[in-house]
Design a protein around this motif. Structure first.
Motif, short mmCIF file in Angstrom:
data_model
loop_
_atom_site.label_atom_id
_atom_site.label_comp_id
_atom_site.label_asym_id
_atom_site.label_seq_id
_atom_site.Cartn_x
_atom_site.Cartn_y
_atom_site.Cartn_z
N VAL A 1 5.79 -0.11 -15.20
CA VAL A 1 6.60 -0.92 -14.29
C VAL A 1 5.72 -2.04 -13.74
N VAL A 2 6.30 -3.23 -13.55
CA VAL A 2 5.57 -4.37 -13.00
C VAL A 2 5.40 -4.14 -11.50
N VAL A 3 4.14 -4.23 -11.01
CA VAL A 3 3.89 -4.02 -9.59
C VAL A 3 3.41 -5.28 -8.88
N GLU A 4 2.92 -6.28 -9.65
CA GLU A 4 2.39 -7.48 -8.99
C GLU A 4 2.42 -8.66 -9.97
N ILE A 5 2.73 -9.83 -9.43
CA ILE A 5 2.63 -11.08 -10.19
C ILE A 5 1.35 -11.76 -9.74
N SER A 6 0.37 -11.87 -10.64
CA SER A 6 -0.94 -12.42 -10.29
C SER A 6 -0.97 -13.93 -10.34
N GLY A 7 -0.28 -14.51 -11.30
CA GLY A 7 -0.29 -15.96 -11.47
C GLY A 7 0.57 -16.32 -12.66
N GLY A 8 0.48 -17.57 -13.10
CA GLY A 8 1.29 -17.98 -14.25
C GLY A 8 1.16 -19.45 -14.52
N GLU A 9 2.03 -19.96 -15.37
CA GLU A 9 2.03 -21.37 -15.71
C GLU A 9 2.66 -22.15 -14.57
N MET B 1 0.82 -1.20 0.00
CA MET B 1 0.00 0.00 0.00
C MET B 1 0.86 1.25 0.00
N ALA B 2 2.16 1.08 0.11
CA ALA B 2 3.06 2.22 0.18
C ALA B 2 3.14 2.98 -1.15
N ILE B 3 2.80 2.32 -2.27
CA ILE B 3 2.93 2.98 -3.57
C ILE B 3 1.61 3.59 -4.04
N GLY B 4 0.56 3.47 -3.25
CA GLY B 4 -0.73 4.04 -3.63
C GLY B 4 -1.66 3.05 -4.29
N LEU B 5 -1.22 1.83 -4.50
CA LEU B 5 -2.05 0.77 -5.07
C LEU B 5 -2.26 -0.30 -4.02
N ASN B 6 -3.32 -1.05 -4.16
CA ASN B 6 -3.62 -2.12 -3.21
C ASN B 6 -2.94 -3.41 -3.68
N VAL B 7 -1.62 -3.42 -3.63
CA VAL B 7 -0.84 -4.61 -4.01
C VAL B 7 0.11 -4.95 -2.87
N PRO B 8 0.37 -6.23 -2.64
CA PRO B 8 1.29 -6.60 -1.56
C PRO B 8 2.74 -6.25 -1.92
N GLU B 9 3.51 -5.84 -0.92
CA GLU B 9 4.91 -5.52 -1.14
C GLU B 9 5.70 -6.81 -1.29
N PRO B 10 6.63 -6.89 -2.26
CA PRO B 10 7.38 -8.13 -2.46
C PRO B 10 8.28 -8.45 -1.26
N GLU B 11 8.52 -9.75 -1.07
CA GLU B 11 9.32 -10.20 0.07
C GLU B 11 10.79 -9.85 -0.12
N GLY B 12 11.28 -9.91 -1.34
CA GLY B 12 12.69 -9.64 -1.60
C GLY B 12 13.02 -8.17 -1.45
N ASN B 13 14.31 -7.89 -1.34
CA ASN B 13 14.78 -6.52 -1.24
C ASN B 13 15.64 -6.23 -2.46
N CYS B 14 15.69 -4.97 -2.89
CA CYS B 14 16.50 -4.64 -4.05
C CYS B 14 17.09 -3.24 -3.89
N SER B 15 18.10 -2.98 -4.70
CA SER B 15 18.74 -1.67 -4.69
C SER B 15 18.43 -0.91 -5.97
N ASP B 16 17.36 -1.30 -6.65
CA ASP B 16 16.96 -0.69 -7.91
C ASP B 16 16.31 0.67 -7.63
N ASP B 17 16.84 1.73 -8.24
CA ASP B 17 16.28 3.07 -8.04
C ASP B 17 14.92 3.21 -8.72
N ASP B 18 14.66 2.41 -9.77
CA ASP B 18 13.40 2.46 -10.48
C ASP B 18 12.41 1.41 -10.00
N CYS B 19 12.51 1.01 -8.73
CA CYS B 19 11.56 0.09 -8.12
C CYS B 19 10.52 0.92 -7.37
N PRO B 20 9.23 0.69 -7.60
CA PRO B 20 8.22 1.49 -6.90
C PRO B 20 8.15 1.18 -5.40
#
Length: 108
Positions: A99-107, A1-20
């Motif tokens: 920018v990708v904000v959430e992974i909903s599902g997949g194969e 919720m920190a980015i203004g959207l109702n999406v869960p924050e990812p568990e991993g951490n990153c040093s990417d400046d272009d990460c929301p």
């Protein structure tokens, strides 16, 4: 919720400046859901979505598809075939404005 959207924050951490989530990139505008068609580029995925367009001459619908390049943050583990949600941002390059904000599902 920190980015203004109702999406869960990812568990991993990153040093990417272009990460929301962990950087300074703000999201605004449209949100698109689609399937990852390509992960060949570094830090970029191509998201493809299909939609129907009505053709009045034939009184039928025709399938169309659009491909949108989007930034893939390091903290998200994205693979081809995943269904993802992307959000609009400021232009990140000549073609990338999402920018990708959430992974909903997949194969699976």
């Amino acid at each position: 919720m920190a980015i203004g959207l109702n999406v869960p924050e990812p568990e991993g951490n990153c040093s990417d400046d272009d990460c929301p989530f962990h950087g300074h990139l703000s999201v605004r505008g449209q949100i698109i859901e689609g399937e990852v068609a390509s992960t060949a580029m570094e830090k970029t995925v191509v998201v493809e979505r299909e939609y129907d367009v009505f053709v009045p001459k034939y009184d039928r619908y025709m399938k169309r598809r659009s491909r949108v390049p989007a930034h893939a943050p390091e903290c998200l583990d994205i693979a081809e075939g995943d269904t993802v949600r992307i959000a609009e941002t400021r232009p990140l390059s000549k073609t990338k404005s999402h920018v990708v904000v959430e992974i909903s599902g997949g194969e699976e």
